[in-house]
Design a protein around this motif. Structure first.
Motif, short mmCIF file in Angstrom:
data_model
loop_
_atom_site.label_atom_id
_atom_site.label_comp_id
_atom_site.label_asym_id
_atom_site.label_seq_id
_atom_site.Cartn_x
_atom_site.Cartn_y
_atom_site.Cartn_z
N LYS A 282 0.82 -1.21 0.00
CA LYS A 282 0.00 0.00 0.00
C LYS A 282 0.85 1.26 0.00
O LYS A 282 0.35 2.35 -0.24
N LYS B 106 0.51 3.25 -3.20
CA LYS B 106 -0.77 3.84 -3.57
C LYS B 106 -0.67 5.35 -3.78
O LYS B 106 -1.28 5.90 -4.68
N ASN B 107 0.11 6.03 -2.98
CA ASN B 107 0.24 7.49 -3.08
C ASN B 107 1.55 7.91 -3.74
O ASN B 107 1.96 9.06 -3.62
N ARG C 36 1.54 3.54 -20.06
CA ARG C 36 0.26 2.90 -19.74
C ARG C 36 0.44 1.59 -18.99
O ARG C 36 -0.32 1.30 -18.07
N ARG D 95 1.46 2.51 -15.37
CA ARG D 95 0.31 3.06 -14.64
C ARG D 95 -0.72 1.98 -14.31
O ARG D 95 -1.32 1.99 -13.23
N ALA D 96 -0.91 1.03 -15.22
CA ALA D 96 -1.85 -0.07 -14.96
C ALA D 96 -1.35 -0.96 -13.82
O ALA D 96 -2.15 -1.39 -12.97
N ILE E 119 0.68 -0.05 -11.32
CA ILE E 119 0.54 0.73 -10.07
C ILE E 119 -0.93 0.77 -9.66
O ILE E 119 -1.26 0.63 -8.48
N GLY E 120 -1.83 0.98 -10.62
CA GLY E 120 -3.26 1.01 -10.31
C GLY E 120 -3.76 -0.32 -9.78
O GLY E 120 -4.61 -0.37 -8.90
N GLY E 121 -3.24 -1.41 -10.31
CA GLY E 121 -3.64 -2.73 -9.87
C GLY E 121 -3.17 -3.08 -8.48
O GLY E 121 -3.74 -3.95 -7.83
N GLY F 67 -3.54 -1.36 -5.91
CA GLY F 67 -4.51 -0.86 -4.93
C GLY F 67 -5.58 -1.86 -4.55
O GLY F 67 -6.27 -1.69 -3.56
#
Length: 78
Positions: free
Chosen positions: A49, A52-53, A67, A70-71, A73-75, A77
């Protein structure tokens, strides 16, 4: 936490700027970014976690590379 992704030729350089240090990793493909995160977490004994920031910065990278990262890193969460 700041993550800088830069590209030189066909290699990606990933830099994790955290607290009092910088960790650098060299990759062949953006898809291997998850393995780098795994190594970094084990080395620094952090929680997932923590990313996340994180602030992402891209230098001289392609749109597909940005992309994919970013995907990933987004996953993290979920």
């Amino acid at each position: 936490m700041k993550i800088i992704v830069s590209q030189q030729g066909k290699k990606l350089i990933i830099e994790f700027h955290h607290g009092n240090g910088i960790d650098k990793y060299l990759l062949d493909k953006a898809e291997n970014f998850l393995m780098v995160i795994d190594k970094f977490i084990r080395k620094r004994k952090l929680n997932i976690k923590f990313f996340k920031n994180a602030k992402l910065e891209f230098k001289n990278t392609g749109l597909l590379t940005e992309r994919v990262i970013r995907a990933i890193i987004g996953g993290l969460g979920f």
